[in-house]
Design a protein around this motif. Structure first.
Motif, PDB file in Angstrom:
ATOM      1  N   ASP A 122       0.831  -1.322   0.113  1.00  0.00           N
ATOM      2  CA  ASP A 122      -0.071   0.094   0.037  1.00  0.00           C
ATOM      3  C   ASP A 122       0.330   1.201   0.047  1.00  0.00           C
ATOM      4  N   GLU A 123       0.905   2.361  -0.852  1.00  0.00           N
ATOM      5  CA  GLU A 123       0.826   3.489  -1.086  1.00  0.00           C
ATOM      6  C   GLU A 123       2.228   4.592   0.662  1.00  0.00           C
ATOM      7  N   PHE A 124       2.685   4.013   0.791  1.00  0.00           N
ATOM      8  CA  PHE A 124       3.332   4.678   1.990  1.00  0.00           C
ATOM      9  C   PHE A 124       2.799   3.976   2.659  1.00  0.00           C
ATOM     10  N   ALA A 125       2.941   3.122   2.370  1.00  0.00           N
ATOM     11  CA  ALA A 125       2.392   1.701   3.730  1.00  0.00           C
ATOM     12  C   ALA A 125       1.391   2.334   4.423  1.00  0.00           C
ATOM     13  N   MET A 126      -0.373   2.689   3.470  1.00  0.00           N
ATOM     14  CA  MET A 126      -0.796   3.471   3.966  1.00  0.00           C
ATOM     15  C   MET A 126      -2.087   2.173   3.882  1.00  0.00           C
ATOM     16  N   THR A 161      -3.261  -3.801   0.331  1.00  0.00           N
ATOM     17  CA  THR A 161      -1.907  -3.646  -0.910  1.00  0.00           C
ATOM     18  C   THR A 161      -3.125  -3.056  -1.954  1.00  0.00           C
ATOM     19  N   GLU A 162      -4.034  -2.731  -1.849  1.00  0.00           N
ATOM     20  CA  GLU A 162      -5.208  -2.091  -2.904  1.00  0.00           C
ATOM     21  C   GLU A 162      -4.967  -0.572  -3.145  1.00  0.00           C
ATOM     22  N   ASN A 163      -3.767   0.085  -1.794  1.00  0.00           N
ATOM     23  CA  ASN A 163      -3.580   1.538  -2.661  1.00  0.00           C
ATOM     24  C   ASN A 163      -2.152   1.368  -3.244  1.00  0.00           C
ATOM     25  N   SER A 164      -1.759   0.267  -3.492  1.00  0.00           N
ATOM     26  CA  SER A 164      -0.690   0.871  -4.652  1.00  0.00           C
ATOM     27  C   SER A 164      -0.396   1.681  -5.845  1.00  0.00           C
ATOM     28  N   ALA A 165       0.673   2.589  -6.139  1.00  0.00           N
ATOM     29  CA  ALA A 165       0.036   3.236  -7.492  1.00  0.00           C
ATOM     30  C   ALA A 165       0.554   1.760  -8.684  1.00  0.00           C
ATOM     31  N   GLY A 192      -1.727   9.153  -3.932  1.00  0.00           N
ATOM     32  CA  GLY A 192      -3.499   8.539  -4.145  1.00  0.00           C
ATOM     33  C   GLY A 192      -4.131   9.132  -3.589  1.00  0.00           C
ATOM     34  N   PRO A 193      -5.280   8.067  -3.463  1.00  0.00           N
ATOM     35  CA  PRO A 193      -6.122   8.716  -2.549  1.00  0.00           C
ATOM     36  C   PRO A 193      -6.708   8.196  -1.335  1.00  0.00           C
ATOM     37  N   GLU A 194      -5.854   7.613  -0.723  1.00  0.00           N
ATOM     38  CA  GLU A 194      -5.539   7.303   0.679  1.00  0.00           C
ATOM     39  C   GLU A 194      -4.279   8.170   1.412  1.00  0.00           C
ATOM     40  N   VAL A 195      -3.512   7.600   0.744  1.00  0.00           N
ATOM     41  CA  VAL A 195      -2.489   9.482   1.513  1.00  0.00           C
ATOM     42  C   VAL A 195      -2.997  10.191   0.822  1.00  0.00           C
ATOM     43  N   LYS A 196      -4.192  11.116   0.256  1.00  0.00           N
ATOM     44  CA  LYS A 196      -4.163  12.716   0.786  1.00  0.00           C
ATOM     45  C   LYS A 196      -5.072  12.506   1.467  1.00  0.00           C
ATOM     46  N   ARG A 197      -5.981  11.359   2.238  1.00  0.00           N
ATOM     47  CA  ARG A 197      -6.881  11.432   3.291  1.00  0.00           C
ATOM     48  C   ARG A 197      -6.188  11.362   4.518  1.00  0.00           C
ATOM     49  N   ARG A 198      -5.225  10.526   4.592  1.00  0.00           N
ATOM     50  CA  ARG A 198      -4.681  10.860   6.227  1.00  0.00           C
ATOM     51  C   ARG A 198      -3.830  11.868   5.839  1.00  0.00           C
ATOM     52  N   VAL A 199      -3.278  12.775   5.266  1.00  0.00           N
ATOM     53  CA  VAL A 199      -2.767  14.083   5.212  1.00  0.00           C
ATOM     54  C   VAL A 199      -3.011  14.882   5.344  1.00  0.00           C
ATOM     55  N   MET A 200      -4.725  15.515   5.263  1.00  0.00           N
ATOM     56  CA  MET A 200      -5.495  16.034   5.365  1.00  0.00           C
ATOM     57  C   MET A 200      -6.143  15.572   6.529  1.00  0.00           C
TER      58      MET A 200
END
Length: 499
Positions: free
Chosen positions: A128-132, A136-140, A358-366
């Motif tokens: 998963d992107e940046f381990a978030m 493993t569906e959040n991989s780019a 990706g969407p999950e990384v953006k969600r967590r950053v926000m």
């Protein structure tokens, strides 16, 4: 031996045969590279395979043996490395487009210790992107399939590492665990995964998600193999300010002891009830009964603040990730979008992050940025840290009366790919049982305890030990593993469908 036979050996067996001259490290590596080539199009466990580097490392092991030099306990054994550890001259993407094509100029401490131990690194695994994430569906670069059922997730964030083990592409793997990302994939794939005590394995060169929670650790198909790998990668590192300057517990000796007689085992009361799959609880209850049969004293333990762990984690981890990911600004490394001479640096940074994250990384950053903002810091981040302290106290009280705690690793077995992608809260619940150990910084393991009767998919048993008592995990885990395999007549993975 045939290639198929070589890929089915444990890491300990492989190392012994290489050291004894029964087989060459090059032949073992070739067999695993052939297996990757044969099945990875279906599994997608790897993002990068370093064929030339792996074979060169294997040949060096064979040359050492021919010269009569003593080989280490894992010399020549192939390994799959999660793509979050820097590897000099080899891609490190962290599953994100923002680092696609980046070639680090240095090795992470874990990478360096593997090379020094003559472990053969086959390549970098999907995540998963940046381990978030927990699937493993959040991989780019696309999802990984579970070798038990390719339509289902292999867990996350380290699904590539766990899937590579279950698909017999490697006998060893390295993962990282921020909220369960080693243990939950292990449970989903019928493998063994260990989150060592926080600070026991260096984080230098491990791309940061949440610095106070991230921890690298071993993944394997047996408890002994995990212990052997643990002993290679653990230990104090001056390059990591959070590294624990204490001797590494004798995890290998504990795994070989495999005896729970006289140990007190606590069953966590809060880790059952609504949301837990019936088959998961059935296998867990059988595991508890097995521990009794093996001579352990089993008692119920209440840790009431564990019920607050999930919301606390999803404030602390995003807050730290919003700080750590600020470095990806298109100015220093990685992707750079919109730099045509007409835009400001701020605009280039914004466009790069829009396309690279990706969407999950953006969600967590926000979420994290909001939680740390003026006027909300004390209400959210500060309160979550207070809950973290209370969880640590719950653990301390529990360990006054028991030697280890046990629970299911995950409330459910592997779910279908795509089932939870539009429901973040359902996805986050996958880590319900694993998160408390990350918040407290103690040690935990997942190992297979059978297949759920509803779907025939693996179930994981979680064992939790106090900080720097990692050896207890291996002592209990090895005893349970041996008893279950004697009952089944074979390792659990022999029941997995052929790819």
């Amino acid at each position: 031996m045939s290639d198929s036979d070589l890929t089915r050996l444990t890491a300990a067996e492989t190392a012994a045969r290489i050291a004894g001259g029964e087989v060459t490290a090059e032949a073992v590596t070739e067999a695993h590279l052939a297996r990757i080539e044969a099945v990875d199009e279906k599994v997608h466990a790897f993002l990068h395979v370093d064929r030339e580097g792996a074979l060169a490392a294997a040949r060096r092991v064979d040359e050492k043996r021919e010269r009569g030099e003593q080989l280490g306990p894992l010399a020549g054994v192939p390994l799959a490395l999660k793509d979050i550890f820097t590897t000099e001259g080899q891609p490190t993407t962290v599953g994100s487009k923002i680092l696609e094509g980046w070639l680090p100029p240095y090795d992470a401490t874990v990478t360096r210790r593997l090379r020094e131990a003559d472990v053969v690194v086959l390549g970098k695994t999907n995540m998963d992107e940046f381990a978030m994430g927990s699937s493993t569906e959040n991989s780019a670069f696309g999802p990984t399939g579970n070798p038990w059922d390719l339509t289902r997730i292999p867990g996350g964030s380290g699904g590539g590492s766990s899937a590579s083990l279950a698909a017999f592409q490697a006998p060893l793997a390295i993962g990282t665990d921020t909220g369960g990302s080693i243990r939950q994939p292990a449970a989903m794939t019928g493998t063994v995964g260990v989150k060592p005590t926080y600070g026991a394995v260096s984080r230098y060169g491990m791309v940061a998600f949440s610095s106070s929670l991230d921890q690298g650790g071993p993944c394997a198909r047996t408890v002994l193999d995990a212990a052997l790998l643990h002993s290679v990668i653990a230990g104090h590192d001056e390059l990591d300010s959070t590294s624990v300057d204490q001797p590494v517990p004798d995890v290998v000796g504990a795994a070989r002891q495999a005896d729970v007689r006289g140990l007190r085992v606590g069953v966590v009361k809060e880790f059952r009830g609504e949301g837990y799959q019936a088959g998961v609880m059935q296998r867990f209850d059988e595991s508890v009964e097995l521990l009794r049969e093996l001579g352990a004293e089993v008692v119920e333990v209440s840790c009431p603040v564990f019920t607050k762990a999930l919301p606390a984690y999803y404030l602390i981890a995003p807050s730290e990730c919003s700080s750590n990911l600020a470095r990806f600004d298109a100015m220093r490394y990685g992707l750079r979008v919109g730099d045509d001479g007409t835009r400001s640096a701020e605009e280039v940074t914004s466009l790069t992050r829009e396309e690279g994250f990706g969407p999950e990384v953006k969600r967590r950053v926000m979420l994290g940025t909001y939680a740390l903002s003026s006027g909300y810091y004390d209400a959210y981040y500060g309160s979550a840290q207070k809950v973290r302290t209370l969880i640590t106290r719950d653990f301390a009280r529990a360990f006054e009366s028991v030697d280890v705690l046990v629970s299911p690793t995950s409330p459910t077995t592997a779910f279908p790919i795509g089932e939870r992608t539009d429901d973040p809260m359902a996805m986050y619940l996958s880590d319900l049982c694993t998160i408390p150990s990350n918040l407290a910084g103690n040690a935990a393991m997942s190992l297979p305890c059978g297949l759920a009767p509803e779907d025939g998919l693996p179930v994981g048993l979680q064992i939790i030990a106090p900080a720097m008592a990692d050896d207890r995990l291996y002592r209990v885990g090895a005893a349970v593993e041996a008893a279950f395999q004697a009952r089944w007549g074979h390792p659990l993975l022999e029941e997995a469908p052929s790819l």
